[in-house]
Design an enzyme around this catalytic site. Structure first.
Site, PDB file in Angstrom:
ATOM      1  N   THR A 157       0.772  -1.176  -0.036  1.00  0.00           N
ATOM      2  CA  THR A 157       0.124  -0.137  -0.052  1.00  0.00           C
ATOM      3  C   THR A 157       0.830   1.071   0.084  1.00  0.00           C
ATOM      4  O   THR A 157       1.319   1.463   0.927  1.00  0.00           O
ATOM      5  CB  THR A 157      -0.989   0.157   1.227  1.00  0.00           C
ATOM      6  OG1 THR A 157      -1.711  -1.209   1.114  1.00  0.00           O
ATOM      7  CG2 THR A 157      -1.671   1.192   1.291  1.00  0.00           C
ATOM      8  N   HIS A 281      -7.632   4.531  -1.735  1.00  0.00           N
ATOM      9  CA  HIS A 281      -7.931   4.167  -0.411  1.00  0.00           C
ATOM     10  C   HIS A 281      -9.367   4.426  -0.042  1.00  0.00           C
ATOM     11  O   HIS A 281      -9.459   4.464   1.162  1.00  0.00           O
ATOM     12  CB  HIS A 281      -6.888   4.794   0.675  1.00  0.00           C
ATOM     13  CG  HIS A 281      -6.487   4.046   1.784  1.00  0.00           C
ATOM     14  ND1 HIS A 281      -4.931   3.384   1.601  1.00  0.00           N
ATOM     15  CD2 HIS A 281      -6.864   3.251   2.612  1.00  0.00           C
ATOM     16  CE1 HIS A 281      -4.856   2.739   2.782  1.00  0.00           C
ATOM     17  NE2 HIS A 281      -6.010   2.498   3.257  1.00  0.00           N
ATOM     18  N   ASP A 312      -9.838  -0.160  -7.422  1.00  0.00           N
ATOM     19  CA  ASP A 312     -10.807  -0.149  -6.426  1.00  0.00           C
ATOM     20  C   ASP A 312     -11.480   1.249  -6.005  1.00  0.00           C
ATOM     21  O   ASP A 312     -10.822   2.233  -6.497  1.00  0.00           O
ATOM     22  CB  ASP A 312     -10.548  -0.651  -4.954  1.00  0.00           C
ATOM     23  CG  ASP A 312      -9.469  -0.151  -4.032  1.00  0.00           C
ATOM     24  OD1 ASP A 312      -9.270   1.121  -4.290  1.00  0.00           O
ATOM     25  OD2 ASP A 312      -8.739  -0.781  -3.269  1.00  0.00           O
ATOM     26  N   GLY A 314     -15.506   2.650  -4.371  1.00  0.00           N
ATOM     27  CA  GLY A 314     -16.891   3.080  -5.121  1.00  0.00           C
ATOM     28  C   GLY A 314     -17.544   1.796  -5.596  1.00  0.00           C
ATOM     29  O   GLY A 314     -18.727   2.229  -5.772  1.00  0.00           O
ATOM     30  N   ARG A 316     -20.205  -0.598  -5.872  1.00  0.00           N
ATOM     31  CA  ARG A 316     -21.482  -0.930  -4.955  1.00  0.00           C
ATOM     32  C   ARG A 316     -22.159  -1.979  -5.442  1.00  0.00           C
ATOM     33  O   ARG A 316     -23.346  -2.352  -4.921  1.00  0.00           O
ATOM     34  CB  ARG A 316     -22.200   0.150  -4.486  1.00  0.00           C
ATOM     35  CG  ARG A 316     -21.429   1.267  -3.593  1.00  0.00           C
ATOM     36  CD  ARG A 316     -20.839   0.745  -2.324  1.00  0.00           C
ATOM     37  NE  ARG A 316     -20.172   2.006  -1.638  1.00  0.00           N
ATOM     38  CZ  ARG A 316     -18.997   2.029  -1.420  1.00  0.00           C
ATOM     39  NH1 ARG A 316     -18.197   0.961  -2.108  1.00  0.00           N
ATOM     40  NH2 ARG A 316     -18.194   3.029  -0.691  1.00  0.00           N
ATOM     41  N   ARG A 336     -15.669  -1.391   1.567  1.00  0.00           N
ATOM     42  CA  ARG A 336     -17.172  -1.468   2.049  1.00  0.00           C
ATOM     43  C   ARG A 336     -18.043  -2.335   1.628  1.00  0.00           C
ATOM     44  O   ARG A 336     -18.952  -2.833   2.569  1.00  0.00           O
ATOM     45  CB  ARG A 336     -17.478   0.066   1.980  1.00  0.00           C
ATOM     46  CG  ARG A 336     -16.582   0.971   2.882  1.00  0.00           C
ATOM     47  CD  ARG A 336     -17.040   2.410   2.638  1.00  0.00           C
ATOM     48  NE  ARG A 336     -16.304   3.295   3.221  1.00  0.00           N
ATOM     49  CZ  ARG A 336     -14.855   4.089   2.460  1.00  0.00           C
ATOM     50  NH1 ARG A 336     -14.805   3.460   1.286  1.00  0.00           N
ATOM     51  NH2 ARG A 336     -14.386   4.700   3.130  1.00  0.00           N
TER      52      ARG A 336
HETATM   53  C1  LIG Z   1     -12.527   0.270   7.462  1.00  0.00           C
HETATM   54  C2  LIG Z   1     -11.492  -0.073   6.140  1.00  0.00           C
HETATM   55  C3  LIG Z   1     -10.148  -0.301   6.460  1.00  0.00           C
HETATM   56  C4  LIG Z   1      -8.986  -0.260   5.626  1.00  0.00           C
HETATM   57  N1  LIG Z   1      -7.978  -0.591   5.722  1.00  0.00           N
HETATM   58  C5  LIG Z   1      -6.940  -0.856   4.712  1.00  0.00           C
HETATM   59  C6  LIG Z   1      -5.732  -1.526   5.070  1.00  0.00           C
HETATM   60  O1  LIG Z   1      -5.352  -1.897   6.130  1.00  0.00           O
HETATM   61  N2  LIG Z   1      -4.835  -1.478   4.147  1.00  0.00           N
HETATM   62  C7  LIG Z   1      -5.070  -0.987   2.698  1.00  0.00           C
HETATM   63  O2  LIG Z   1      -4.355  -0.711   1.830  1.00  0.00           O
HETATM   64  N3  LIG Z   1      -6.478  -0.406   2.454  1.00  0.00           N
HETATM   65  C8  LIG Z   1      -7.151  -0.377   3.472  1.00  0.00           C
HETATM   66  N4  LIG Z   1      -8.430   0.227   3.098  1.00  0.00           N
HETATM   67  C9  LIG Z   1      -8.921   0.467   1.730  1.00  0.00           C
HETATM   68  C10 LIG Z   1      -9.126  -0.614   0.696  1.00  0.00           C
HETATM   69  O3  LIG Z   1      -8.438  -1.616   0.758  1.00  0.00           O
HETATM   70  C11 LIG Z   1      -9.959  -0.234  -0.355  1.00  0.00           C
HETATM   71  O4  LIG Z   1      -8.971   0.602  -0.995  1.00  0.00           O
HETATM   72  C12 LIG Z   1     -11.098   0.875  -0.299  1.00  0.00           C
HETATM   73  O5  LIG Z   1     -12.062   0.278   0.739  1.00  0.00           O
HETATM   74  C13 LIG Z   1     -11.991   0.832  -1.643  1.00  0.00           C
HETATM   75  O6  LIG Z   1     -13.134   1.741  -1.538  1.00  0.00           O
HETATM   76  P1  LIG Z   1     -14.377   1.026  -1.347  1.00  0.00           P
HETATM   77  O7  LIG Z   1     -14.618   0.745  -0.102  1.00  0.00           O
HETATM   78  O8  LIG Z   1     -15.384   2.211  -2.007  1.00  0.00           O
HETATM   79  O9  LIG Z   1     -14.638  -0.279  -2.436  1.00  0.00           O
HETATM   80  C14 LIG Z   1      -9.478   0.340   4.117  1.00  0.00           C
HETATM   81  C15 LIG Z   1     -10.821   0.696   4.029  1.00  0.00           C
HETATM   82  C16 LIG Z   1     -11.696   0.447   5.045  1.00  0.00           C
HETATM   83  C17 LIG Z   1     -13.158   0.927   4.447  1.00  0.00           C
END
Ligand SMILES: Cc1cc2nc3c(=O)[nH]c(=O)nc-3n(C[C@H](O)[C@H](O)[C@H](O)COP(=O)(O)O)c2cc1C
Length: 402
Positions: A157, A281, A312, A314, A316, A336
């Site tokens: 990341t 993210h 990634d 958005g 849904r 999510r």
């Molecule tokens: C609660 C939460 C925790 C996350 N933790 C990480 C993480 O530890 N490492 C990381 O690379 N991305 C993390 N992400 C980002 C996700 O990997 C991803 O990029 C993102 O959720 C994509 O967007 P979306 O939720 O709209 O699908 C996190 C996202 C959420 C919602």
């Protein structure tokens, strides 16, 4: 519970009912005023489909490959930290659900169970997601454990979350609990009383706040307090100068997550990585950065098949996956969209949402007259509201000529 989930919106409602408000908001929120969080979702509304009259009947195949791994549906489970807090079954049940559905779980370094216990639960490939929280020495141990456990690829990341203010969480709210003690119990008592199911599970589970992938010098697991401090250190986020070192430590496939610019995608190719994730993210890093979908076409055009490009932000609905693949993503990650079903119904919820997405994707392919996700391309979509970056220049030229 899982059979009550017919959409991500259903799962979100159920998760909201089960989780203490503080935890629900930690999932739902984005950085700053949440512009990017909103744009990520809205960007899909700007893309419309161009259905073709179906020339043939087909089985509308969703399978593809990611780094040589066969997957039954082009949706991977995104790395998300600390999900044992949302539901005690945690990562082992998510990995199992992903494997059962023929796809990949990318496990965050901030996992709540040992990586060995997660990988052994899955019939499918598990990837490991690394940050440099704790520095290179900690990373070295994590990488060695991930390799021995059987992780098939490393995702690094590169974008910075964890340090950006989240306005939604700042409105007269206490700081998040990083330890369980009398003070936090009293402070959160009103939320916990309203969510007895979650509270009973958390207490039965021993009120775990450990991060077992990170073993400290004293031999103990780091806890969320350690992680929260470490993640704020500038060195926690890998830089380009860390990538060759990471390459040396990991001889398997390597993917960089958090790419939003063509020049960074080109740099990733120069560094010899195998794939990138176009990602902001989930709107949790820099608020005001573009919707991932808005930059996807220009990046896939520039990469031109030299490495795999995932996406990634958005997603849904199944139709969103079809749009992202048509705009050049080999596969997508859902964050999510899997966490809500998981929080509501555990592994069964994750399986259920993948089924819901799969059914919608097959119906969409049928309506588009496209036999397989591997046949999707820019001819199946265009931008309705004229956001200039949604449709790539190359695609616009193609359209102009036809
Ligand atoms: C609660 C939460 C925790 C996350 N933790 C990480 C993480 O530890 N490492 C990381 O690379 N991305 C993390 N992400 C980002 C996700 O990997 C991803 O990029 C993102 O959720 C994509 O967007 P979306 O939720 O709209 O699908 C996190 C996202 C959420 C919602």
């Amino acid at each position: 519970m899982a059979n009550r989930i017919r959409s991500v919106a259903d799962a979100e409602r159920l998760a909201r009912r089960r989780l203490p408000r503080e935890l629900f908001d930690r999932i739902a929120s984005g950085a700053g005023q949440e512009l990017t969080l909103r744009w990520n979702v809205e960007a899909f509304d700007e893309v419309i489909f161009n259905p073709k009259t179906s020339a043939q009947r087909a089985d509308y195949n969703l399978s593809t490959t990611v780094l040589g791994n066969d997957i039954a549906i082009p949706i991977m489970i995104a790395p998300t930290g600390n999900i044992r807090m949302f539901r005690v079954e945690g990562e082992p049940s998510v990995a199992k659900a992903a494997g059962d559905m023929g796809t990949i779980h990318i496990v965050s370094a901030f996992m709540g169970y040992p990586i060995e216990d997660i990988v052994s639960q899955s019939a499918g490939p598990v990837f490991f997601d690394l940050l440099l929280t704790g520095g290179r020495a900690v990373a070295e141990v994590m990488l060695s454990r991930a390799r021995s456990a059987g992780c098939k690829a490393l995702v690094v990341t590169m974008d910075r979350a964890g340090t950006h203010p989240v306005e939604r969480l700042m409105t007269s709210r206490p700081a998040p609990p990083l330890a369980v003690n009398l003070t936090t119990a009293l402070r959160y008592a009103p939320q916990l009383v309203l969510r007895p199911g979650w509270t009973a599970d958390f207490v039965r589970d021993g009120m775990h706040l450990d991060c077992p992938m990170w073993v400290k010098d004293d031999g103990k697991f780091a806890d969320w307090g350690d992680v929260a401090v470490a993640v704020r250190q500038p060195s926690a986020t890998p830089t380009w100068s860390d990538v060759p070192w990471i390459r040396e430590q990991w001889d398997g496939p390597l993917v960089l997550k958090g790419i939003l610019r063509v020049d960074d995608a080109m740099r990733a190719i120069d560094e010899g990585v195998d794939g990138i994730v176009v990602s902001n993210h989930g709107g949790r890093a820099v608020d005001g950065s573009p919707a991932s979908l808005h930059v996807l076409p220009q990046i896939t055009d520039a990469v031109d098949g030299r490495i795999e490009v995932y996406f990634d932000g958005g997603i849904r609905r199944g139709t969103d996956v079809v749009k992202a693949v048509a705009l050049g993503a080999r596969a997508v990650l859902i964050g999510r969209a899997y966490i809500y079903p998981f929080a509501a119904a555990g592994g069964a919820g994750v399986r259920r949402i993948l089924e819901v997405f799969g059914a919608s994707m097959r119906a969409t392919l049928r309506s588009l007259g496209c036999p397989s996700v591997r046949d999707l391309d820019g001819s199946y979509v265009t931008a309705e509201k004229g956001s200039p970056s949604v449709v790539s220049e190359a695609f616009k030229e193609d359209r102009a000529q036809t």
